[in-house]
Design an enzyme around this catalytic site. Structure first.
Site, PDB file in Angstrom:
ATOM      1  N   LYS A 117       0.821  -1.216   0.000  1.00 31.53           N
ATOM      2  CA  LYS A 117       0.000   0.000   0.000  1.00 31.53           C
ATOM      3  C   LYS A 117       0.859   1.272   0.000  1.00 31.53           C
ATOM      4  O   LYS A 117       0.481   2.265  -0.612  1.00 31.53           O
ATOM      5  CB  LYS A 117      -0.931   0.013   1.217  1.00 31.53           C
ATOM      6  CG  LYS A 117      -2.083  -0.987   1.138  1.00 31.53           C
ATOM      7  CD  LYS A 117      -2.966  -0.865   2.368  1.00 31.53           C
ATOM      8  CE  LYS A 117      -3.758  -2.112   2.672  1.00 31.53           C
ATOM      9  NZ  LYS A 117      -5.011  -2.250   1.978  1.00 31.53           N
ATOM     10  N   HIS A 235     -15.225  -4.026   7.491  1.00 28.84           N
ATOM     11  CA  HIS A 235     -14.431  -3.792   6.278  1.00 28.84           C
ATOM     12  C   HIS A 235     -14.589  -4.866   5.215  1.00 28.84           C
ATOM     13  O   HIS A 235     -13.784  -4.963   4.294  1.00 28.84           O
ATOM     14  CB  HIS A 235     -12.943  -3.604   6.611  1.00 28.84           C
ATOM     15  CG  HIS A 235     -12.714  -2.561   7.647  1.00 28.84           C
ATOM     16  ND1 HIS A 235     -13.128  -1.257   7.492  1.00 28.84           N
ATOM     17  CD2 HIS A 235     -12.155  -2.621   8.884  1.00 28.84           C
ATOM     18  CE1 HIS A 235     -12.817  -0.570   8.570  1.00 28.84           C
ATOM     19  NE2 HIS A 235     -12.242  -1.372   9.446  1.00 28.84           N
ATOM     20  N   GLU A 275      -9.448   1.256  -6.059  1.00 29.58           N
ATOM     21  CA  GLU A 275     -10.361   1.541  -4.953  1.00 29.58           C
ATOM     22  C   GLU A 275     -10.124   2.945  -4.415  1.00 29.58           C
ATOM     23  O   GLU A 275      -8.974   3.317  -4.151  1.00 29.58           O
ATOM     24  CB  GLU A 275     -10.167   0.526  -3.819  1.00 29.58           C
ATOM     25  CG  GLU A 275     -10.532  -0.891  -4.213  1.00 29.58           C
ATOM     26  CD  GLU A 275     -10.589  -1.843  -3.020  1.00 29.58           C
ATOM     27  OE1 GLU A 275     -11.358  -2.811  -3.090  1.00 29.58           O
ATOM     28  OE2 GLU A 275      -9.867  -1.614  -2.019  1.00 29.58           O
ATOM     29  N   GLU A 293      -6.199   1.729  -2.872  1.00 32.89           N
ATOM     30  CA  GLU A 293      -5.320   0.678  -3.370  1.00 32.89           C
ATOM     31  C   GLU A 293      -5.850   0.176  -4.698  1.00 32.89           C
ATOM     32  O   GLU A 293      -6.977   0.487  -5.089  1.00 32.89           O
ATOM     33  CB  GLU A 293      -5.238  -0.480  -2.370  1.00 32.89           C
ATOM     34  CG  GLU A 293      -6.551  -1.201  -2.159  1.00 32.89           C
ATOM     35  CD  GLU A 293      -6.391  -2.464  -1.320  1.00 32.89           C
ATOM     36  OE1 GLU A 293      -5.250  -2.882  -1.064  1.00 32.89           O
ATOM     37  OE2 GLU A 293      -7.411  -3.032  -0.930  1.00 32.89           O
ATOM     38  N   ASN A 295      -6.548  -3.360  -6.835  1.00 28.55           N
ATOM     39  CA  ASN A 295      -6.594  -4.817  -6.826  1.00 28.55           C
ATOM     40  C   ASN A 295      -6.326  -5.299  -8.243  1.00 28.55           C
ATOM     41  O   ASN A 295      -7.077  -5.001  -9.168  1.00 28.55           O
ATOM     42  CB  ASN A 295      -7.952  -5.313  -6.334  1.00 28.55           C
ATOM     43  CG  ASN A 295      -8.120  -5.025  -4.854  1.00 28.55           C
ATOM     44  OD1 ASN A 295      -7.187  -5.213  -4.075  1.00 28.55           O
ATOM     45  ND2 ASN A 295      -9.278  -4.535  -4.466  1.00 28.55           N
ATOM     46  N   ARG A 297      -6.614  -7.795 -10.197  1.00 30.59           N
ATOM     47  CA  ARG A 297      -7.288  -9.053 -10.546  1.00 30.59           C
ATOM     48  C   ARG A 297      -8.754  -8.753 -10.801  1.00 30.59           C
ATOM     49  O   ARG A 297      -9.199  -7.616 -10.631  1.00 30.59           O
ATOM     50  CB  ARG A 297      -7.179 -10.029  -9.382  1.00 30.59           C
ATOM     51  CG  ARG A 297      -7.729  -9.380  -8.116  1.00 30.59           C
ATOM     52  CD  ARG A 297      -7.803 -10.308  -6.947  1.00 30.59           C
ATOM     53  NE  ARG A 297      -7.860  -9.598  -5.696  1.00 30.59           N
ATOM     54  CZ  ARG A 297      -8.944  -9.059  -5.155  1.00 30.59           C
ATOM     55  NH1 ARG A 297     -10.120  -9.150  -5.779  1.00 30.59           N
ATOM     56  NH2 ARG A 297      -8.905  -8.421  -4.009  1.00 30.59           N
TER      57      ARG A 297
HETATM   58  P1  ADP Z   1      -7.904  -3.962   2.870  1.00 28.49           P
HETATM   59  O1  ADP Z   1      -6.877  -4.017   1.779  1.00 28.49           O
HETATM   60  O2  ADP Z   1      -7.434  -4.603   4.140  1.00 28.49           O
HETATM   61  O3  ADP Z   1      -9.257  -4.432   2.447  1.00 28.49           O
HETATM   62  P2  ADP Z   1      -8.508  -1.171   2.382  1.00 28.49           P
HETATM   63  O4  ADP Z   1      -7.406  -0.196   2.377  1.00 28.49           O
HETATM   64  O5  ADP Z   1      -9.027  -1.640   1.074  1.00 28.49           O
HETATM   65  O6  ADP Z   1      -8.048  -2.417   3.265  1.00 28.49           O
HETATM   66  O7  ADP Z   1      -9.713  -0.626   3.251  1.00 28.49           O
HETATM   67  C1  ADP Z   1     -10.812  -1.440   3.574  1.00 28.49           C
HETATM   68  C2  ADP Z   1     -11.969  -0.594   4.051  1.00 28.49           C
HETATM   69  O8  ADP Z   1     -11.604   0.176   5.187  1.00 28.49           O
HETATM   70  C3  ADP Z   1     -12.480   0.406   3.051  1.00 28.49           C
HETATM   71  O9  ADP Z   1     -13.377  -0.153   2.157  1.00 28.49           O
HETATM   72  C4  ADP Z   1     -13.120   1.448   3.963  1.00 28.49           C
HETATM   73  O10 ADP Z   1     -14.386   0.990   4.379  1.00 28.49           O
HETATM   74  C5  ADP Z   1     -12.235   1.457   5.158  1.00 28.49           C
HETATM   75  N1  ADP Z   1     -11.192   2.515   5.035  1.00 28.49           N
HETATM   76  C6  ADP Z   1      -9.996   2.392   4.448  1.00 28.49           C
HETATM   77  N2  ADP Z   1      -9.296   3.549   4.510  1.00 28.49           N
HETATM   78  C7  ADP Z   1     -10.068   4.432   5.156  1.00 28.49           C
HETATM   79  C8  ADP Z   1      -9.908   5.817   5.556  1.00 28.49           C
HETATM   80  N3  ADP Z   1      -8.800   6.495   5.304  1.00 28.49           N
HETATM   81  N4  ADP Z   1     -10.918   6.400   6.205  1.00 28.49           N
HETATM   82  C9  ADP Z   1     -12.057   5.733   6.500  1.00 28.49           C
HETATM   83  N5  ADP Z   1     -12.239   4.447   6.175  1.00 28.49           N
HETATM   84  C10 ADP Z   1     -11.274   3.794   5.512  1.00 28.49           C
END
Ligand code: ADP
Length: 647
Positions: A117, A235, A275, A293, A295, A297
Site C-alpha cells: 500500500k 471492512h 479503490e 489501493e 486490486n 485481478r
Molecule cells: P484492505 O486491503 O485490508 O481491504 P482497504 O485499504 O481496502 O483495506 O480498506 C478497507 C476498508 O476500510 C475500506 O473499504 C473502507 O471501508 C475502510 N477505510 C480504508 N481507509 C479508510 C480511511 N482512510 N478512512 C475511512 N475508512 C477507511
C-alpha cells in the site's frame, strides 16, 4: 484464442470463468484439492487434475509449481488465477511465464508495484492520482509514527502496508490510544502477512467505498465506471452496486480518469480495480475522493459492472491475454440501468457473523436473478475455504427497480442445510437509508440490531411444516386413506429447540384444518385451489425436506425438525413391557417370536404410517412373551404389538 486454459481456483469464481470459456469454445482444466473432489467446478470443467497433499489452501490451491505442472500436463496454454489464492502473487506470474504459459492477468511488475500500500501510494501521487492524506514513509519508529498521526490530525487509521481483507487495520480516535493500536496492528500484520510495516492515514468521516473497474492492454486502459461497495461489515463488502448512488457526471469523469491514469502508470494489462475512499459527509464532490489501493485481478463484485455495461469481463480477460487489443474504446462504453450484488454466506449472523459449515440439502435461485455460485444442492461448505455460497445479482432500469428486484430475489432464494446470512441480506435490501441511497461504510454497524433480527415464525409456517411431516402435501387419497371419512393426525416438531404440537383434521384431499397446542382458538384452514395449497388467501410457501429436517421457504427459511413419535414415546418413559403403535398404520413386518431373548434397541416390528416406515424397537432387554399383531394388520394408535415378559 487459446484452445484450453487451466483455472487455478475453486468455487464460484472457477465456475464463473468456466462459463465464459465454454461459451467462447475454450476448453477448461480444473484443479482440485482433497476436499473438492466432488465440487461443482470439477464437474463443470472439461478436464480436472488433483493437486496437493491436503485440503488446506497451503497444501493445494497455493501450490504454484504443481498447478503449472498440471497445466503443462493437460496441455493448457494459459492460467486464469480467479481471485484470492495466487491471483496477486508476482512470483507465480513469473513462474507461469517461465514455463511458457500465459498468465491471464497483469504482469508481475504491475502486481509488485501495487502490492504494498505504501509504495503504491507514492507511485499514485507521482501519477497525479489523489491519495488519502497521511504518512506512508519507511520510518516505522513508534514515536515517529505517533508524531505523524498528530500532524495528520485524529481520527487516523493505521493500516498494514501488506494488508488485505481489513487485517492489520486499526482506527484510532485520539493520541492516548495510538501506541496500543499500533502494536496490535503490527502484530496482526506480522501474523497475517509476515510484514509488520504500517502506514497512517487520515480517517475519512462517513466514508464511502467507491471503486473503478479498469481494463488495460499493457499500454492503454479504459474504465468501466464505478461500483459502490459501502455496505460493509468489519471492512468486508456485503452488498455492492453500480453505478454509485448520487454520482455526478463530473465526479464520475474525474474518478474514471484518475483510475485510468493509475492503470496506465503501471502498464496495466487485464481487469483491475482502483479503490477510492470517498468523503460522503456532504454529498459527492469531485475533489472528495482518494486512492486507497489497486486490486490487480478480477473482483468478487465484477458482475454488477457486467450488468450495467453489457461487457463480459472474463471474455475481455481471455481476449486481451491472447493478444487481442482492447475490445472497446472509452467512448464505446456506457451505463444502462442499475445493478446490485448480495453475497450469500454460510454464517450465523446473530452469533457475530460466525462462519458456518454444513451440507446444503437444498439450493435454488429464482429465474429473475443471476445466481453465481460454486456449490449445488448436496455440496458441502467445508471449513477449509471461504464460506460464500453464492452471489445474488440483479439488474433494473433504475436503482429503485433494481433494489426491489434484489429484495424479491432474496425472498425467493431457497437454501437449506446450513445457517446463512440470507435474512440479514433481505433486511439490508429493505433498509430505508439504503433505499434512499444514503450509504456509507458505517451503515451496517449503526443499525446492526435492527438488521440481525430473525424473521418471525408464523403458525402458517408451522402448518406447512406439519403438512410436510405428515405427508399431507400430496395425499394419495385413493390408495392411502378411506374415502371421505375425516382423518385426525397429530404431529410434533421442534423449532429452534421449542416444541410445536399440532393436530390436523383432514377433510378430503383438498381441505385441512390445523390446530396448535397453545393456540386453541386459532384454527388454520388450508385448501387446494387450482392445484396449489392456499392459506388465508396466500399460497403455502415452498417446503423442502431432508431426513427429519423440514425447511419452509418464507421469511428467508424456517427450519423445523420432525420429532419422531417413537423417540417421544421412549423418552416419555412409556410402558417398557409393551411395544405400541405410535400412530395408526399398517404392520409391515414383525421380527420376533415368543420366547426369544431381545436386547434394548432391537428392531421388533415395522409400522408403515403416513407414507413412512417406522422401526419399532425394544425399550429394554428381555424375553418376548407375546406377539399381538401380524404383518398386514391395520392397527390403531396405541395398539399393543409385542409384549415382553415381566421382570
Ligand atoms: P484492505 O486491503 O485490508 O481491504 P482497504 O485499504 O481496502 O483495506 O480498506 C478497507 C476498508 O476500510 C475500506 O473499504 C473502507 O471501508 C475502510 N477505510 C480504508 N481507509 C479508510 C480511511 N482512510 N478512512 C475511512 N475508512 C477507511
Amino acid at each position: 484464442m487459446f484452445n484450453k486454459i487451466l483455472i487455478a481456483n475453486r468455487g464460484e469464481i472457477a465456475c464463473r470463468v468456466m462459463e465464459t470459456a465454454r461459451a467462447m469454445g475454450v476448453k477448461t482444466v480444473a484443479v482440485y484439492s482433497d476436499a473438492d473432489r466432488a465440487a461443482k467446478h470439477v464437474a463443470m470443467a472439461d478436464e480436472s487434475f488433483h493437486i496437493g497433499s491436503g485440503p488446506s489452501p497451503a497444501d493445494s490451491y497455493l501450490l504454484g509449481e504443481e498447478i503449472i505442472a498440471a497445466a503443462l500436463h493437460n496441455g493448457a496454454q494459459a492460467i486464469h488465477p480467479g481471485y484470492g489464492f495466487l491471483s496477486e502473487n508476482p512470483e507465480f506470474v513469473d513462474a507461469v511465464e517461465a514455463a511458457g504459459l500465459v498468465f491471464i492477468g497483469p504482469s508481475a511488475d504491475a502486481i509488485r508495484k501495487m502490492g504494498l500500500k505504501d509504495a503504491a501510494k507514492a507511485l499514485m501521487e507521482e501519477a497525479g492520482v489523489p491519495v488519502v492524506p497521511g504518512y506512508h514513509g519507511k520510518n516505522q519508529d513508534p514515536e515517529h509514527l505517533a508524531r505523524e498521526a498528530e500532524v495528520i490530525g485524529y481520527p487516523v487509521l493505521i493500516k498494514a502496508v501488506a494488508g488485505g481483507g481489513g487485517k492489520g487495520m486499526r482506527l484510532v480516535e485520539n493520541p492516548t490510544g495510538f501506541a496500543e493500536a499500533l502494536k496490535s496492528a503490527q502484530s496482526e500484520a506480522t501474523t497475517a502477512f509476515g510484514n509488520p510495516d504500517v502506514l497512517i492515514e487520515k480517517y475519512i468521516q462517513q466514508p464511502r467505498h467507491i471503486e473503478v473497474q479498469v481494463f488495460g492492454d499493457g499500454n492503454q486502459a479504459v474504465h468501466l465506471f464505478e461500483r459502490d461497495c459501502s455496505l460493509q461489515r468489519r471492512h468486508q463488502k456485503v452488498i455492492e452496486e453500480a453505478p454509485a448512488p448520487g454520482m455526478t457526471e463530473e465526479m464520475r469523469a474525474a474518478m474514471g480518469q484518475a483510475a485510468v491514469r493509475a492503470a496506465e502508470a503501471i502498464g496495466y494489462k487485464g481487469a483491475g480495480t482502483v479503490e477510492f475512499i470517498v468523503d460522503g459527509s456532504d454529498g459527492l464532490r469531485s475533489d472528495g475522493f482518494w486512492f486507497m489501493e489497486m486490486n490487480t485481478r478480477l473482483q468478487v463484485e465484477h458482475p454488477v459492472t457486467e450488468m450495467i455495461t453489457g461487457v463480459d469481463l472474463v471474455e475481455w480477460q481471455l481476449r486481451v491475454a491472447a493478444g487481442e487489443p482492447l475490445p472497446k474504446q472509452q467512448h464505446e462504453l456506457s451505463i444502462t440501468g442499475h445493478a446490485f450484488e448480495a453475497r450469500l454466506y454460510a454464517e450465523d449472523v446473530p452469533k457475530g457473523f460466525l462462519p458456518a459449515t454444513g451440507t446444503l440439502t437444498h439450493l435454488t435461485f429464482p429465474d429473475s436473478c443471476r445466481g453465481d455460485s460454486g456449490v449445488r444442492a448436496g455440496d458441502t461448505i467445508s471449513p477449509w475455504y471461504d464460506p460464500m455460497i453464492a452471489k445474488v445479482i440483479v439488474h433494473g432500469p433504475t436503482r429503485a427497480v433494481a433494489l426491489s428486484r434484489l429484495s424479491q430475489a432474496l425472498a425467493q432464494t431457497q437454501v437449506a442445510g446450513t445457517v446463512t446470512n440470507l435474512a440479514f441480506l433481505g433486511a439490508l435490501a429493505g433498509h430505508d437509508g439504503f433505499a434512499a441511497g444514503d450509504v456509507d461504510t458505517g451503515l451496517i454497524a449503526r443499525d446492526l440490531d435492527q438488521l440481525v433480527q430473525a424473521p418471525e415464525v408464523k403458525l402458517e409456517h408451522k402448518a406447512a411444516a406439519g403438512m410436510q411431516a405428515l405427508g399431507l402435501m400430496d395425499l394419495d387419497w385413493e390408495a392411502g386413506f378411506s374415502l371421505w371419512s375425516k382423518l385426525r393426525r397429530s404431529v410434533q416438531l421442534s423449532y429452534q429447540g421449542e416444541l410445536v404440537e399440532a393436530t390436523v383434521e383432514v377433510d378430503g384431499p383438498e381441505y385441512q384444518t390445523w390446530e396448535f397446542a397453545g393456540h386453541p382458538d386459532h384454527l388454520i384452514s388450508v385448501c387446494k385451489i387450482a392445484g396449489h395449497w392456499v392459506l388465508g388467501g396466500d399460497r403455502l410457501p415452498p417446503v423442502a425436506q431432508s431426513g427429519q429436517t423440514i425447511t419452509v421457504f418464507d421469511g428467508y427459511g424456517h427450519q423445523f425438525e420432525v420429532i419422531d413419535p417413537l423417540d417421544r414415546a421412549s423418552a416419555a418413559g412409556g410402558d417398557m413391557n409393551v411395544v405400541e403403535a405410535p400412530m395408526p398404520g399398517l404392520v409391515k413386518a414383525v421380527f420376533a417370536e415368543p420366547g426369544q431373548a431381545v436386547k434394548e434397541g432391537d428392531r421388533l416390528a415395522i409400522l408403515e404410517a403416513m407414507k413412512m416406515e417406522h422401526s419399532l424397537l425394544a425399550a429394554r432387554d428381555g424375553v418376548i412373551a407375546e406377539i399381538l399383531a401380524q404383518a398386514g394388520d391395520q392397527v390403531e394408535s396405541g395398539a399393543a404389538l409385542v409384549r415382553l415378559e415381566e421382570v
